[in-house]
Design an enzyme around this catalytic site. Structure first.
Site, PDB file in Angstrom:
ATOM      1  N   TYR A  56      56.277  33.838  39.892  1.00 38.02           N
ATOM      2  CA  TYR A  56      55.155  33.316  40.661  1.00 38.02           C
ATOM      3  C   TYR A  56      55.562  32.055  41.423  1.00 38.02           C
ATOM      4  O   TYR A  56      55.828  31.004  40.820  1.00 38.02           O
ATOM      5  CB  TYR A  56      53.970  32.999  39.753  1.00 38.02           C
ATOM      6  CG  TYR A  56      53.447  34.175  38.967  1.00 38.02           C
ATOM      7  CD1 TYR A  56      53.701  35.488  39.361  1.00 38.02           C
ATOM      8  CD2 TYR A  56      52.696  33.978  37.815  1.00 38.02           C
ATOM      9  CE1 TYR A  56      53.212  36.567  38.632  1.00 38.02           C
ATOM     10  CE2 TYR A  56      52.199  35.045  37.090  1.00 38.02           C
ATOM     11  CZ  TYR A  56      52.465  36.335  37.498  1.00 38.02           C
ATOM     12  OH  TYR A  56      51.990  37.405  36.772  1.00 38.02           O
ATOM     13  N   HIS A 126      58.533  41.169  32.260  1.00 37.94           N
ATOM     14  CA  HIS A 126      57.565  41.363  33.348  1.00 37.94           C
ATOM     15  C   HIS A 126      57.493  42.821  33.808  1.00 37.94           C
ATOM     16  O   HIS A 126      56.417  43.354  34.057  1.00 37.94           O
ATOM     17  CB  HIS A 126      57.945  40.450  34.517  1.00 37.94           C
ATOM     18  CG  HIS A 126      56.793  40.061  35.377  1.00 37.94           C
ATOM     19  ND1 HIS A 126      56.803  38.946  36.177  1.00 37.94           N
ATOM     20  CD2 HIS A 126      55.576  40.624  35.571  1.00 37.94           C
ATOM     21  CE1 HIS A 126      55.655  38.853  36.830  1.00 37.94           C
ATOM     22  NE2 HIS A 126      54.899  39.855  36.472  1.00 37.94           N
ATOM     23  N   SER A 205      44.066  40.844  36.267  1.00 35.22           N
ATOM     24  CA  SER A 205      43.181  41.258  37.371  1.00 35.22           C
ATOM     25  C   SER A 205      41.926  41.958  36.864  1.00 35.22           C
ATOM     26  O   SER A 205      41.524  43.003  37.399  1.00 35.22           O
ATOM     27  CB  SER A 205      43.927  42.146  38.363  1.00 35.22           C
ATOM     28  OG  SER A 205      45.004  41.462  38.947  1.00 35.22           O
ATOM     29  N   LEU A 207      38.996  41.207  37.315  1.00 33.90           N
ATOM     30  CA  LEU A 207      37.941  41.117  38.321  1.00 33.90           C
ATOM     31  C   LEU A 207      38.321  41.865  39.590  1.00 33.90           C
ATOM     32  O   LEU A 207      37.827  41.565  40.682  1.00 33.90           O
ATOM     33  CB  LEU A 207      37.624  39.654  38.630  1.00 33.90           C
ATOM     34  CG  LEU A 207      37.092  38.843  37.444  1.00 33.90           C
ATOM     35  CD1 LEU A 207      36.852  37.394  37.839  1.00 33.90           C
ATOM     36  CD2 LEU A 207      35.815  39.469  36.889  1.00 33.90           C
ATOM     37  N   GLY A 208      39.196  42.858  39.443  1.00 36.42           N
ATOM     38  CA  GLY A 208      39.562  43.683  40.589  1.00 36.42           C
ATOM     39  C   GLY A 208      40.197  42.887  41.715  1.00 36.42           C
ATOM     40  O   GLY A 208      39.950  43.162  42.890  1.00 36.42           O
ATOM     41  N   ARG A 209      41.025  41.898  41.338  1.00 36.07           N
ATOM     42  CA  ARG A 209      41.680  41.005  42.310  1.00 36.07           C
ATOM     43  C   ARG A 209      40.654  40.323  43.213  1.00 36.07           C
ATOM     44  O   ARG A 209      40.856  40.153  44.406  1.00 36.07           O
ATOM     45  CB  ARG A 209      42.730  41.761  43.123  1.00 36.07           C
ATOM     46  CG  ARG A 209      43.862  42.300  42.250  1.00 36.07           C
ATOM     47  CD  ARG A 209      44.988  42.897  43.051  1.00 36.07           C
ATOM     48  NE  ARG A 209      46.010  43.452  42.160  1.00 36.07           N
ATOM     49  CZ  ARG A 209      47.021  42.778  41.628  1.00 36.07           C
ATOM     50  NH1 ARG A 209      47.165  41.505  41.919  1.00 36.07           N
ATOM     51  NH2 ARG A 209      47.892  43.367  40.827  1.00 36.07           N
ATOM     52  N   GLY A 210      39.555  39.931  42.584  1.00 37.27           N
ATOM     53  CA  GLY A 210      38.535  39.172  43.291  1.00 37.27           C
ATOM     54  C   GLY A 210      37.388  39.994  43.823  1.00 37.27           C
ATOM     55  O   GLY A 210      36.371  39.434  44.274  1.00 37.27           O
ATOM     56  N   SER A 214      31.569  36.782  43.761  1.00 33.10           N
ATOM     57  CA  SER A 214      30.537  36.633  44.788  1.00 33.10           C
ATOM     58  C   SER A 214      31.088  36.187  46.128  1.00 33.10           C
ATOM     59  O   SER A 214      30.412  36.313  47.158  1.00 33.10           O
ATOM     60  CB  SER A 214      29.483  35.622  44.311  1.00 33.10           C
ATOM     61  OG  SER A 214      30.087  34.358  44.058  1.00 33.10           O
TER      62      SER A 214
END
Length: 330
Positions: A56, A126, A205, A207-210, A214
């Protein structure tokens, strides 16, 4: 923040972890000051299971975390990874895999130096290197446990069979896999295999990559944002997923929570051995995410969520083909 037991280890970690990748890698512009503020707030909230990797930001994410660890090392259960090396092409989705014992020795020393710590709590491979049997890599990682440089061994993105093979060499404390309302491929074989072995499942992930947040707006993301290249954020897949999120948002409102909290609560309800690590670089989203640990979904809630998912199945692949090849874990 409540705690959960990390698989067979007996270690108590925060029931919700913090994925730190986006602070330095893949998701557009960095803001180290805000990221550090988020890490400090995580400590205040008891979110002390932190996840990073040497890949990263080419080590920058570990360097960033080191600043927050100063004076707080004993409060954090720290996970990092090795096994991916930056390609000359610069393509984020075409890294070079290297699971050789020789590279591992170099990688772990570099991570320890960047993190400014004497030990790593959880050290992941990884991605499995197809050129190196997983038994050989895990055997070398076991030597790091004996040396006290790492405490526990983890794997990322492997099959159930590979997990079992690795576990036969040294007990695997945690398996990190993508898992969310959009990505459920692991449910058939990998989830039950991990539970049977006493291995914690660490969904990244979640949260589905954002997509379940909201503020998700693909049009406002910079061209450098990696999500622009992912199939599920393109064409008819994106439209399917927008409809899915709208329907889930309606369910969340009925419970008085937001969509992200619903998505996290759904994952956490899947098993006591599951500890999601939603990523964020902003304190306000971290605070919202932590509230998900207190959300209880009953059977009717789960059934309603499943009905919505069944209505919008065309979610699309989570990675371009080049990156999907790295996730077979063979």
């Amino acid at each position: 923040m409540n705690t959960k037991t990390l698989g067979w280890t007996g270690e108590q970690v925060s029931a919700l972890g913090l994925g730190c990748m986006g602070m330095s890698h893949a998701y557009g512009r960095r803001d180290d000051r805000e990221s550090l503020s988020t890490l400090e707030r995580a400590l205040e909230l008891g979110v002390t299971f932190w996840d990073t990797a040497d890949y990263y930001g080419n080590g920058d994410n570990e360097r960033l975390i080191a600043k927050a660890l100063k004076g707080n090392r004993g409060k954090v259960f720290l996970a990092t990874k090795f096994g991916l090396r930056a390609p000359k092409s610069g393509d984020l989705f075409a890294p070079v895999t290297d699971g050789s014992p020789a590279w591992m020795k170099t990688a772990v020393e570099s991570s320890l130096q960047r993190l400014k710590t004497d030990y790593i709590d959880l050290y992941y491979l990884h991605r499995v290197d197809p050129k190196v049997p997983v038994e050989e890599t895990v055997g070398a990682m076991a030597a790091l446990v004996r040396e006290g440089k790492i405490r526990y061994i983890g794997l990322s993105e492997v099959s159930a069979d590979t997990l079992r093979r690795a576990h036969s060499v040294h007990r695997i404390a945690a398996l990190q896999s993508e898992y969310s309302l959009l990505s459920r491929e692991i449910e058939a074989e990998i989830l039950p295999a991990a539970k049977a072995l006493g291995t914690a499942l660490i969904p990244f992930s979640p949260l589905g990559r954002g997509m379940f947040t909201s503020t998700f707006d693909l049009s406002k993301m910079p061209e450098t944002d990696a999500r622009r290249t992912m199939p599920r954020f393109q064409g008819h897949h994106l439209e399917n997923n927008r409809c899915l999120v709208e329907a889930l948002t309606a369910l969340a409102r009925e419970k008085g929570i937001d969509t992200a909290q619903l998505a996290l609560a759904w994952i956490m309800a899947k098993g006591d051995h599951i500890i999601p690590i939603p990523g964020t670089k902003r304190s306000r989203y971290l605070e919202k995410n932590t509230c998900a640990a207190d959300v209880v979904l009953d059977a009717a809630d789960i059934a309603a969520i499943e009905a919505v998912i069944a209505k919008y199945p065309d979610t699309g692949d989570r990675y371009p083909e080049s990156a999907l090849k790295l996730t077979s874990g063979r």
